[in-house]
Design an enzyme around this catalytic site. Structure first.
Site, PDB file in Angstrom:
ATOM      1  N   GLY A  20       0.825  -1.207   0.000  1.00 23.10           N
ATOM      2  CA  GLY A  20       0.000   0.000   0.000  1.00 23.10           C
ATOM      3  C   GLY A  20       0.855   1.250   0.000  1.00 23.10           C
ATOM      4  N   TYR A 125      -5.832  -9.070   3.844  1.00 26.40           N
ATOM      5  CA  TYR A 125      -4.830  -9.606   4.767  1.00 26.40           C
ATOM      6  C   TYR A 125      -4.510 -11.073   4.495  1.00 26.40           C
ATOM      7  CZ  TYR A 125      -4.745  -5.545   7.938  1.00 26.40           C
ATOM      8  OH  TYR A 125      -4.556  -4.303   8.480  1.00 26.40           O
ATOM      9  N   HIS A 179      -1.700   3.492  16.886  1.00 23.87           N
ATOM     10  CA  HIS A 179      -0.711   4.566  16.958  1.00 23.87           C
ATOM     11  C   HIS A 179      -0.809   5.388  18.237  1.00 23.87           C
ATOM     12  CE1 HIS A 179      -4.056   6.960  15.214  1.00 23.87           C
ATOM     13  NE2 HIS A 179      -3.487   7.969  15.815  1.00 23.87           N
ATOM     14  N   LEU A 181      -0.657   4.192  21.123  1.00 27.82           N
ATOM     15  CA  LEU A 181       0.330   3.613  22.028  1.00 27.82           C
ATOM     16  C   LEU A 181       1.725   4.166  21.768  1.00 27.82           C
ATOM     17  CD1 LEU A 181      -0.853  -0.111  22.097  1.00 27.82           C
ATOM     18  CD2 LEU A 181      -1.057   1.595  23.904  1.00 27.82           C
ATOM     19  N   HIS A 241      -8.330   3.167  20.362  1.00 28.67           N
ATOM     20  CA  HIS A 241      -7.410   4.155  20.929  1.00 28.67           C
ATOM     21  C   HIS A 241      -7.688   4.431  22.404  1.00 28.67           C
ATOM     22  CE1 HIS A 241      -6.250   4.571  16.878  1.00 28.67           C
ATOM     23  NE2 HIS A 241      -7.095   5.510  16.504  1.00 28.67           N
ATOM     24  N   ARG A 351      -8.525  12.609  32.847  1.00 26.78           N
ATOM     25  CA  ARG A 351      -8.716  13.424  34.058  1.00 26.78           C
ATOM     26  C   ARG A 351      -9.074  12.477  35.206  1.00 26.78           C
ATOM     27  NH1 ARG A 351      -9.691  18.983  35.193  1.00 26.78           N
ATOM     28  NH2 ARG A 351      -9.375  19.372  32.976  1.00 26.78           N
ATOM     29  N   LEU A 403       3.593  20.281  34.458  1.00 26.77           N
ATOM     30  CA  LEU A 403       4.686  19.832  33.618  1.00 26.77           C
ATOM     31  C   LEU A 403       4.198  19.878  32.174  1.00 26.77           C
ATOM     32  CD1 LEU A 403       7.171  16.944  34.137  1.00 26.77           C
ATOM     33  CD2 LEU A 403       6.090  17.270  31.922  1.00 26.77           C
TER      34      LEU A 403
END
Length: 596
Positions: A20, A125, A179, A181, A241, A351, A403
């Site tokens: 691809g 696949y 993605h 991760l 996700h 949160r 931070l």
């Protein structure tokens, strides 16, 4: 055979084969990622890259179109290493294998390591995996497959998909990519939890009141509605996700960071998540929004206005889910997951709200602590705490220990998620990839709900483009035990017609009848956990309120800007001007309108 020894990635032959390679993913992510890896000296300079496709294509044509997003340095290093080959027939695969073996021979031999990236539709696949196994499987090194989502639509379709690849390749040869991760802040979740002693003792039902994992996008489907309509927001974002983020937030500590130890804890957590039902969700779909923007009608199209979407589609573009984890650590703690398109802002964050002190000595109105993990944009981790306000009295104020990655790591390059995935696969590190049994459990959690939505097609609650969600979502969250924060956009959506609240907000932050730039920053900070607003936030606010673009907002501009957040109704559509708004009076604290 699969070679367990990792060897030296910088010295051993390594071939990336991109199925691809003429598609969007290769152009936007894969070629730039390989260029970056070479530029940063993370993969061997002699790496062999083969772009594959079903049609003949000259290498010059491929590089001109697909290499546009590769950096200048990356182009110099990567382009000479790329070749193009067809992958349509048996002879094509035999030729590919011969080309790879020739590359290894020219390198003086060694392990013939191969990484195949399947940027393909799932129906391809099985046939592609079979051809790789029969004709391109390495005889002296490893052969690994990186597979892209979607991994099915439900439990049965994933079972078939897993069988299609599993009949040819072992589990340790399959690298299913998510993605998220590979995102920098997601990668720090385990180090944050398990290398800092302050967190682990508090990370349980005794101290945590609620967890909210939120994903918001301020864009519509942008012509991809036909694709999105096949999946919906739950399959597209939440089942993969956001569930992976939840796993890292909630899993128990693994024995080590070895692949199997991390996978075991992730799987244990998933098994404890209860199966979702319709009562556990609220569904929405964004509609067109017309509003007045400085006496001009502005139109944001709705989901059904996308020509690629069926006219009667009931597919949700927004969902909020309540998940329950039935284990000793989390039993009784609500985990809220929400995701939506065409909302008021773009962000993804976790949160974590902690329980209030059972025996408060500073009063019952002291705010609860919160740990916020901002994944995107403006990567950051910050902790809301209560501190004494300087002075002779003991008055507590909520403040943030902040931070922000752009400040804390100014010279660091975090890299792209696909850079990590391509590198980690070559290194044999599977912690950032999704195992078969994880997906079995993930689909077990979501399949009954998805089937009910597919079969019953419940009417989604419409929400105007740019709003914070469908009507009732805040009540759903409150009923679930999760307190939601208002954004500044949501404040104006909810209160734009309430003169008293607008006046109070303006009076709190204005100086001599106007909001100077620093006043605007302070106003936005009130809705941003007291943090310094980003440049994008400031620009967005000033775009809505600063009519004359002088970086100050007068009371009249403030009212007119607030009016933009009101729905554009038929009674206002014919003509608009200050004379059309009942009760308009210019001047300090004069209401811009009253709704008759």
């Amino acid at each position: 055979m699969e070679v367990e020894k990792k060897g030296n990635i910088k010295e051993e032959p390594l071939t990336y084969i991109l199925f691809g390679s003429t598609g969007d993913l290769a152009r936007k992510k894969l070629f730039p990622a390989l260029g970056a890896l070479l530029s940063n000296n993370l993969i061997p300079e002699h790496v062999n890259v083969i772009g594959c496709g079903r049609r003949e294509k000259k290498i010059e044509e491929l590089l001109k179109k697909q290499g546009v997003k590769v950096s200048e340095k990356g182009q110099k290093l990567l382009f000479p290493r790329i070749s193009y080959m067809k992958n349509k027939t048996v002879d094509d695969y035999k030729a590919m294998n011969a080309a790879i073996e020739d590359y290894v021979k020219k390198r003086g031999g060694g392990p013939d390591n191969r990484v195949f990236f399947f940027s393909l539709p799932p129906f391809a696949y099985a046939s592609t995996a079979e051809m790789v196994k029969k004709y391109c499987y390495s005889k002296t090194g490893y052969t690994r497959l990186i597979l892209e989502k979607p991994f099915g639509r439900d439990s049965d379709s994933f079972k078939k998909l897993a069988a299609d690849t599993g009949q040819f390749f072992k589990e340790n040869e399959l690298y299913r990519i998510d993605h998220y991760l590979g995102k920098e802040v997601v990668l720090t979740l385990l180090p944050l939890r398990f290398s800092n002693q302050i967190f682990e003792p508090l990370w349980n039902k005794d101290h945590v009141q609620s967890v909210h994992i939120e994903w918001k996008e301020d864009l519509n489907t942008m012509g991809r509605g036909g694709y999105f309509d096949k999946y919906g927001i739950i399959r597209d974002i939440m089942q993969n996700h956001l569930l992976q983020v939840l796993i890292l937030v909630a899993m128990d500590k693994p024995k080590s960071l070895a692949n199997d130890d991390v996978a075991e804890m992730k799987l244990d957590l998933l098994k404890a998540v209860k199966t979702l039902e319709m009562k556990d969700t609220i569904l929405g779909q964004f509609s067109a929004k017309k509003y007045c923007s400085y006496c001009k009608e502005t139109d944001n199209p709705g989901y059904l206005d996308d020509e690629t979407v069926p006219n009667n589609s009931k597919v949700p573009t927004y969902a909020m889910l309540k998940l329950s984890i039935d284990n000793d650590r989390w039993r009784g703690v609500p985990f809220l997951m929400s995701a939506g398109k065409a909302l008021d802002e773009r962000k993804c964050e976790v949160r974590i709200r902690f329980k209030p002190d059972k025996n408060p000595i500073f009063g019952a109105d002291v705010e609860s602590n919160e740990l916020i993990i901002r994944i995107q944009p403006d990567q950051s981790i910050y902790y809301r705490v209560n501190l004494k306000k300087p002075g002779l009295d003991v008055n507590l104020l909520p403040r943030v220990l902040d931070l922000t990655y752009s400040n804390a790591f100014k010279d660091a390059s975090s890299g792209d998620a696909y850079e990590r995935m391509l590198l980690n696969c070559a290194l044999g590190q599977q912690q950032l990839f999704v195992k078969t049994m994880e997906l079995v459990e993930a689909w077990r959690i979501f399949t009954p709900l998805l089937h009910e939505i597919d079969e019953k097609k419940p009417e989604p609650i419409l929400y105007p483009f740019g709003d914070s969600g469908p009507k009732g979502y805040r009540k759903f969250a409150n009923d679930a035990g999760v307190e939601l924060k208002e954004t500044w956009q949501e404040f104006f959506q909810l209160h734009a017609s309430e003169h008293g609240k607008l006046e109070a907000l303006f009076a709190k932050h204005s100086h001599e009848g106007k909001l100077e730039f620093d006043n605007v920053k302070a106003l936005i900070a009130d809705f941003y956990d007291g943090r310094e607003p980003t440049e994008k936030m400031l620009k967005s606010f000033l775009k809505a309120f600063d009519a004359d673009k002088d970086n100050t907002v007068t009371w009249d501009e403030f009212q007119k800007g607030a009016h933009k957040f009101l729905p554009w109704t038929a009674t206002r559509r014919a003509s608009i001007g200050t004379e059309d708004i009942v009760g308009f009076r210019a001047g300090p604290m004069a209401p811009y309108w009253s709704l008759a």
